[in-house]
Design a protein around this motif. Structure first.
Motif, PDB file in Angstrom:
ATOM      1  N   PHE A   1       0.937  -1.136   0.208  1.00 14.58           N
ATOM      2  CA  PHE A   1      -0.088   0.051  -0.068  1.00 14.58           C
ATOM      3  C   PHE A   1       0.728   1.181  -0.106  1.00 14.58           C
ATOM      4  N   SER A   2       0.846   2.002  -1.069  1.00 15.10           N
ATOM      5  CA  SER A   2       1.624   3.244  -1.143  1.00 15.10           C
ATOM      6  C   SER A   2       0.881   4.461  -1.967  1.00 15.10           C
ATOM      7  N   GLY A   3       1.220   5.770  -2.000  1.00 19.65           N
ATOM      8  CA  GLY A   3       0.598   6.559  -2.698  1.00 19.65           C
ATOM      9  C   GLY A   3       1.037   8.022  -2.126  1.00 19.65           C
ATOM     10  N   ASP A   4       0.167   8.731  -2.644  1.00 18.32           N
ATOM     11  CA  ASP A   4       0.594  10.412  -2.313  1.00 18.32           C
ATOM     12  C   ASP A   4      -0.914  10.990  -2.063  1.00 18.32           C
ATOM     13  N   TRP A   5      -0.682  12.245  -1.244  1.00 19.40           N
ATOM     14  CA  TRP A   5      -1.662  13.234  -1.151  1.00 19.40           C
ATOM     15  C   TRP A   5      -1.014  14.556  -1.934  1.00 19.40           C
ATOM     16  N   ARG A   6      -1.866  15.302  -2.784  1.00 24.64           N
ATOM     17  CA  ARG A   6      -1.245  16.342  -3.362  1.00 24.64           C
ATOM     18  C   ARG A   6      -2.122  17.613  -3.073  1.00 24.64           C
TER      19      ARG A   6
ATOM     20  N   ALA B   1      -3.338   6.337  -4.675  1.00 26.62           N
ATOM     21  CA  ALA B   1      -2.919   5.036  -3.990  1.00 26.62           C
ATOM     22  C   ALA B   1      -2.892   3.858  -4.874  1.00 26.62           C
ATOM     23  N   GLU B   2      -1.916   2.954  -4.663  1.00 21.54           N
ATOM     24  CA  GLU B   2      -2.043   1.732  -5.029  1.00 21.54           C
ATOM     25  C   GLU B   2      -2.020   0.710  -4.057  1.00 21.54           C
ATOM     26  N   PHE B   3      -2.543  -0.435  -4.187  1.00 23.29           N
ATOM     27  CA  PHE B   3      -2.645  -1.442  -3.006  1.00 23.29           C
ATOM     28  C   PHE B   3      -2.254  -2.835  -3.749  1.00 23.29           C
ATOM     29  N   ASP B   4      -2.233  -3.775  -2.995  1.00 25.51           N
ATOM     30  CA  ASP B   4      -2.231  -5.176  -3.298  1.00 25.51           C
ATOM     31  C   ASP B   4      -2.884  -5.831  -2.077  1.00 25.51           C
TER      32      ASP B   4
END
Length: 82
Positions: A28-33, A47-50
């Motif tokens: 689980f990773s990603g960002d806020w902009r 976000a990307e998750f598996d």
């Protein structure tokens, strides 16, 4: 879903990047902009998750995606005082 994450904050570019360190998801990773233009502010969450269960991904991924959408909406509402 529960997880512990590491955040990298880039205040100059108004970006917060995150990566799960431990938790319920396999990845689980990603960002806020945050961007502003003409007096308006836009908050973007990516976000990307598996889930780590390939055979059930077609069934569980939409459920996890909806849970993330609800959580992000609640967070943004709280930030905005809604």
């Amino acid at each position: 879903m529960k997880w512990v994450e590491r955040d990298e904050i880039d205040p100059e570019n108004r970006v917060i990047r995150f990566r799960q360190l431990e938790g319920d998801l396999s990845d689980f990773s990603g960002d806020w902009r945050v961007t502003s233009s003409n007096g308006s502010v836009t908050i973007q969450f990516v976000a990307e998750f598996d889930l780590g269960i390939p055979t059930l991904a077609a069934m569980l991924d939409p459920v996890a995606e909806e849970a993330l959408r609800e959580n992000v909406t609640e967070l943004i509402d709280a930030f905005c005082g809604a």
